[in-house]
Design a protein around this motif. Structure first.
Motif, PDB file in Angstrom:
ATOM      1  N   PRO A  93     -20.969-128.035 -16.957  1.00 13.89           N
ATOM      2  CA  PRO A  93     -21.046-126.598 -16.669  1.00 13.89           C
ATOM      3  C   PRO A  93     -22.276-125.912 -17.253  1.00 13.89           C
ATOM      4  CG  PRO A  93     -18.824-127.191 -17.328  1.00 13.89           C
ATOM      5  CD  PRO A  93     -19.674-128.396 -17.580  1.00 13.89           C
ATOM      6  N   LEU A  94     -22.866-126.484 -18.308  1.00 15.72           N
ATOM      7  CA  LEU A  94     -24.056-125.886 -18.907  1.00 15.72           C
ATOM      8  C   LEU A  94     -25.327-126.279 -18.170  1.00 15.72           C
ATOM      9  CD1 LEU A  94     -23.291-126.354 -22.718  1.00 15.72           C
ATOM     10  CD2 LEU A  94     -22.973-124.311 -21.316  1.00 15.72           C
ATOM     11  N   SER A  95     -25.279-127.385 -17.443  1.00 17.71           N
ATOM     12  CA  SER A  95     -26.480-127.886 -16.781  1.00 17.71           C
ATOM     13  C   SER A  95     -26.511-127.604 -15.281  1.00 17.71           C
ATOM     14  CB  SER A  95     -26.608-129.404 -17.013  1.00 17.71           C
ATOM     15  OG  SER A  95     -25.457-130.089 -16.547  1.00 17.71           O
ATOM     16  N   VAL A  96     -25.361-127.300 -14.706  1.00 17.90           N
ATOM     17  CA  VAL A  96     -25.285-127.036 -13.265  1.00 17.90           C
ATOM     18  C   VAL A  96     -25.323-125.532 -13.021  1.00 17.90           C
ATOM     19  CG1 VAL A  96     -23.848-127.289 -11.206  1.00 17.90           C
ATOM     20  CG2 VAL A  96     -24.016-129.156 -12.833  1.00 17.90           C
ATOM     21  N   SER A  97     -26.016-125.120 -11.991  1.00 15.85           N
ATOM     22  CA  SER A  97     -26.084-123.705 -11.635  1.00 15.85           C
ATOM     23  C   SER A  97     -24.693-123.167 -11.314  1.00 15.85           C
ATOM     24  CB  SER A  97     -26.988-123.513 -10.421  1.00 15.85           C
ATOM     25  OG  SER A  97     -26.872-122.198  -9.913  1.00 15.85           O
ATOM     26  N   PRO A  98     -24.354-121.969 -11.806  1.00 13.90           N
ATOM     27  CA  PRO A  98     -23.043-121.386 -11.481  1.00 13.90           C
ATOM     28  C   PRO A  98     -22.803-121.237  -9.985  1.00 13.90           C
ATOM     29  CG  PRO A  98     -24.047-120.202 -13.302  1.00 13.90           C
ATOM     30  CD  PRO A  98     -25.094-121.152 -12.778  1.00 13.90           C
ATOM     31  N   VAL A  99     -23.865-121.026  -9.215  1.00 12.19           N
ATOM     32  CA  VAL A  99     -23.707-120.920  -7.766  1.00 12.19           C
ATOM     33  C   VAL A  99     -23.198-122.243  -7.189  1.00 12.19           C
ATOM     34  CG1 VAL A  99     -24.903-120.522  -5.584  1.00 12.19           C
ATOM     35  CG2 VAL A  99     -25.487-119.145  -7.587  1.00 12.19           C
ATOM     36  N   VAL A 100     -23.710-123.356  -7.724  1.00 10.84           N
ATOM     37  CA  VAL A 100     -23.243-124.666  -7.286  1.00 10.84           C
ATOM     38  C   VAL A 100     -21.774-124.855  -7.653  1.00 10.84           C
ATOM     39  CG1 VAL A 100     -23.571-127.153  -7.554  1.00 10.84           C
ATOM     40  CG2 VAL A 100     -25.548-125.635  -7.481  1.00 10.84           C
ATOM     41  N   LEU A 103     -19.734-122.932  -5.170  1.00  4.26           N
ATOM     42  CA  LEU A 103     -19.698-123.623  -3.879  1.00  4.26           C
ATOM     43  C   LEU A 103     -18.768-124.827  -3.930  1.00  4.26           C
ATOM     44  CD1 LEU A 103     -20.746-123.946  -1.004  1.00  4.26           C
ATOM     45  CD2 LEU A 103     -22.698-125.218  -1.928  1.00  4.26           C
ATOM     46  N   ALA A 104     -18.791-125.562  -5.048  1.00  9.88           N
ATOM     47  CA  ALA A 104     -17.906-126.724  -5.188  1.00  9.88           C
ATOM     48  C   ALA A 104     -16.438-126.296  -5.153  1.00  9.88           C
ATOM     49  CB  ALA A 104     -18.219-127.458  -6.495  1.00  9.88           C
ATOM     50  N   LEU A 105     -16.122-125.209  -5.852  1.00  9.04           N
ATOM     51  CA  LEU A 105     -14.748-124.705  -5.830  1.00  9.04           C
ATOM     52  C   LEU A 105     -14.362-124.234  -4.432  1.00  9.04           C
ATOM     53  CD1 LEU A 105     -14.708-122.700  -9.188  1.00  9.04           C
ATOM     54  CD2 LEU A 105     -13.645-124.903  -8.730  1.00  9.04           C
ATOM     55  N   LEU A 106     -15.330-123.668  -3.732  1.00  8.17           N
ATOM     56  CA  LEU A 106     -15.057-123.211  -2.365  1.00  8.17           C
ATOM     57  C   LEU A 106     -14.729-124.387  -1.449  1.00  8.17           C
ATOM     58  CD1 LEU A 106     -15.058-120.625  -0.609  1.00  8.17           C
ATOM     59  CD2 LEU A 106     -17.436-121.155  -0.038  1.00  8.17           C
ATOM     60  N   LEU A 107     -15.433-125.500  -1.637  1.00  5.46           N
ATOM     61  CA  LEU A 107     -15.180-126.680  -0.816  1.00  5.46           C
ATOM     62  C   LEU A 107     -13.808-127.291  -1.098  1.00  5.46           C
ATOM     63  CD1 LEU A 107     -18.670-128.427  -1.009  1.00  5.46           C
ATOM     64  CD2 LEU A 107     -17.693-127.195   0.938  1.00  5.46           C
ATOM     65  N   VAL A 108     -13.331-127.118  -2.313  1.00  6.99           N
ATOM     66  CA  VAL A 108     -12.031-127.699  -2.678  1.00  6.99           C
ATOM     67  C   VAL A 108     -10.880-126.779  -2.301  1.00  6.99           C
ATOM     68  CG1 VAL A 108     -10.589-128.491  -4.594  1.00  6.99           C
ATOM     69  CG2 VAL A 108     -13.024-129.054  -4.546  1.00  6.99           C
ATOM     70  N   THR A 139     -13.622-119.909 -15.981  1.00 11.99           N
ATOM     71  CA  THR A 139     -13.173-120.914 -16.947  1.00 11.99           C
ATOM     72  C   THR A 139     -14.083-122.129 -16.926  1.00 11.99           C
ATOM     73  OG1 THR A 139     -10.875-120.198 -16.679  1.00 11.99           O
ATOM     74  CG2 THR A 139     -11.234-122.380 -17.620  1.00 11.99           C
ATOM     75  N   PHE A 140     -14.496-122.535 -15.746  1.00 12.47           N
ATOM     76  CA  PHE A 140     -15.367-123.709 -15.603  1.00 12.47           C
ATOM     77  C   PHE A 140     -16.700-123.500 -16.307  1.00 12.47           C
ATOM     78  CE2 PHE A 140     -18.434-126.454 -13.666  1.00 12.47           C
ATOM     79  CZ  PHE A 140     -17.760-127.618 -13.374  1.00 12.47           C
ATOM     80  N   VAL A 141     -17.353-122.370 -16.081  1.00 15.03           N
ATOM     81  CA  VAL A 141     -18.692-122.165 -16.645  1.00 15.03           C
ATOM     82  C   VAL A 141     -18.658-121.984 -18.157  1.00 15.03           C
ATOM     83  CG1 VAL A 141     -19.574-121.199 -14.490  1.00 15.03           C
ATOM     84  CG2 VAL A 141     -18.626-119.668 -16.210  1.00 15.03           C
ATOM     85  N   ALA A 142     -17.509-121.519 -18.708  1.00 14.86           N
ATOM     86  CA  ALA A 142     -17.408-121.312 -20.154  1.00 14.86           C
ATOM     87  C   ALA A 142     -16.690-122.446 -20.868  1.00 14.86           C
ATOM     88  CB  ALA A 142     -16.680-119.990 -20.436  1.00 14.86           C
ATOM     89  N   LEU A 143     -16.343-123.502 -20.147  1.00 13.00           N
ATOM     90  CA  LEU A 143     -15.544-124.598 -20.692  1.00 13.00           C
ATOM     91  C   LEU A 143     -16.106-125.227 -21.962  1.00 13.00           C
ATOM     92  CD1 LEU A 143     -13.239-126.728 -20.445  1.00 13.00           C
ATOM     93  CD2 LEU A 143     -14.748-128.011 -18.908  1.00 13.00           C
ATOM     94  N   PRO A 144     -17.402-125.555 -22.042  1.00  9.91           N
ATOM     95  CA  PRO A 144     -17.877-126.315 -23.208  1.00  9.91           C
ATOM     96  C   PRO A 144     -18.011-125.496 -24.492  1.00  9.91           C
ATOM     97  CG  PRO A 144     -19.376-126.497 -21.316  1.00  9.91           C
ATOM     98  CD  PRO A 144     -18.458-125.361 -21.054  1.00  9.91           C
ATOM     99  N   LEU A 145     -17.981-124.177 -24.419  1.00 10.01           N
ATOM    100  CA  LEU A 145     -18.377-123.355 -25.562  1.00 10.01           C
ATOM    101  C   LEU A 145     -17.418-123.494 -26.740  1.00 10.01           C
ATOM    102  CD1 LEU A 145     -19.574-120.198 -23.608  1.00 10.01           C
ATOM    103  CD2 LEU A 145     -20.929-122.088 -24.517  1.00 10.01           C
ATOM    104  N   VAL A 146     -16.121-123.480 -26.481  1.00 17.08           N
ATOM    105  CA  VAL A 146     -15.153-123.661 -27.560  1.00 17.08           C
ATOM    106  C   VAL A 146     -15.213-125.086 -28.089  1.00 17.08           C
ATOM    107  CG1 VAL A 146     -12.700-123.664 -28.155  1.00 17.08           C
ATOM    108  CG2 VAL A 146     -13.626-121.843 -26.719  1.00 17.08           C
ATOM    109  N   ILE A 147     -15.303-126.040 -27.187  1.00 13.03           N
ATOM    110  CA  ILE A 147     -15.288-127.454 -27.585  1.00 13.03           C
ATOM    111  C   ILE A 147     -16.483-127.782 -28.463  1.00 13.03           C
ATOM    112  CG2 ILE A 147     -15.361-129.818 -26.704  1.00 13.03           C
ATOM    113  CD1 ILE A 147     -14.016-128.754 -24.151  1.00 13.03           C
ATOM    114  N   ARG A 148     -17.661-127.325 -28.097  1.00 11.06           N
ATOM    115  CA  ARG A 148     -18.868-127.656 -28.849  1.00 11.06           C
ATOM    116  C   ARG A 148     -18.922-126.960 -30.198  1.00 11.06           C
ATOM    117  NH1 ARG A 148     -19.215-132.299 -26.910  1.00 11.06           N
ATOM    118  NH2 ARG A 148     -19.978-132.466 -24.770  1.00 11.06           N
TER     119      ARG A 148
END
Length: 263
Positions: A93-100, A103-108, A139-148
């Motif tokens: 989530p930190l390396s992939v564009s939020p727009v991507v 779009l991925a969620l839209l496809l699913v 939730t997806f784009v902010a996922l790593p912040l707590v973990i890291r």
């Protein structure tokens, strides 16, 4: 002399990159006194966008808090096949564009052509173009912040106290509540603050999955863009100011409380 030069460069960099642009937003917000803020709060579209932003951000933070702690404990306390792959995937989530991501969620989850969307739609569950989809994207784009934030602290404190508690008869839940969580409390606090700030400012993924419907699925960041494009700059500046203040207040509160808690 070298220290002075480095300090000057760093301060100048932060001023040009952060302080100056943010100060311009504040200046433009209060060009006419408090009229821009008053007008914004009197606009039902603005109040709805702020309420929706708060709902989406807080829901996202709550989800990331629960799963962030769970995943952190899994990565630090257990060995299993694919552990390194899982750790690497958490940085996606930190390396992939939020727009991507959107779009991925839209496809699913697209109710017409997505992999899971039609089945969920038949069951009366709508993900895309509704609040659940916006929460999922945020939730997806902010996922790593707590973990890291939590993982390094768990590694540092070790598991000696946890094993001692279990040897004395403590259950897994008691060990988690009385030993593990208190040991990582400040890592959790900072992770939550970062996740909240990231959630409040999310734009790209939310725009794709929300549909950006005024008064329905439009968050504050989406409304800022719309109002600015429609030449309603005072409202755009006022909303930007409110979002910035919310994030800064969270960080300031944590900075103020931390020494008192540790003293």
């Amino acid at each position: 002399m070298l220290r002075l030069v480095l300090r000057t460069v760093v301060v100048g960099y932060l001023v040009l990159l952060v302080a100056w642009p943010v100060s311009l937003v504040v200046t433009h917000t209060f060009d006419g006194g408090f009229s821009a803020l008053s007008k914004a709060f009197a606009d039902p579209e603005v109040t709805h966008a702020l309420q929706l932003t708060a709902i989406v951000a807080l829901s996202s933070v709550a989800i990331n808090l629960v799963f962030g702690v769970t995943i952190s404990i899994l990565l630090v306390r257990y060995e299993f096949p694919g552990k390194r792959l899982l750790s690497a995937l958490l940085d996606v989530p930190l390396s992939v564009s939020p727009v991507v991501v959107g779009l991925a969620l839209l496809l699913v989850y697209n109710p017409r052509s997505g992999w899971l969307g039609p089945a969920l739609a038949d069951a009366g569950v709508q993900i895309i173009f509704s609040t659940p989809g916006m929460v999922l994207a945020t939730t997806f784009v902010a996922l790593p912040l707590v973990i890291r934030e939590v993982v390094p602290v768990l590694e540092e404190i070790g598991d000696d106290q946890e094993w001692a508690a279990r040897s004395l008869g403590a259950s897994s839940f008691q060990t988690l509540r009385r030993i593990t969580l208190p040991g990582v409390k400040w890592a959790l606090v900072y992770g939550v603050v970062l996740a909240l700030a990231r959630s409040l400012g999310e734009y790209g993924a939310v725009k794709v999955v929300s549909g950006n419907v005024v008064g329905s699925t439009q968050t504050a960041t989406l409304l800022v863009d719309q109002r600015y494009q429609n030449f309603d700059q005072p409202t755009a500046y006022a909303l930007s100011f409110l979002l910035a203040v919310a994030s800064v207040v969270c960080i300031v509160i944590v900075s103020v409380l931390r020494p008192k808690q540790e003293a």
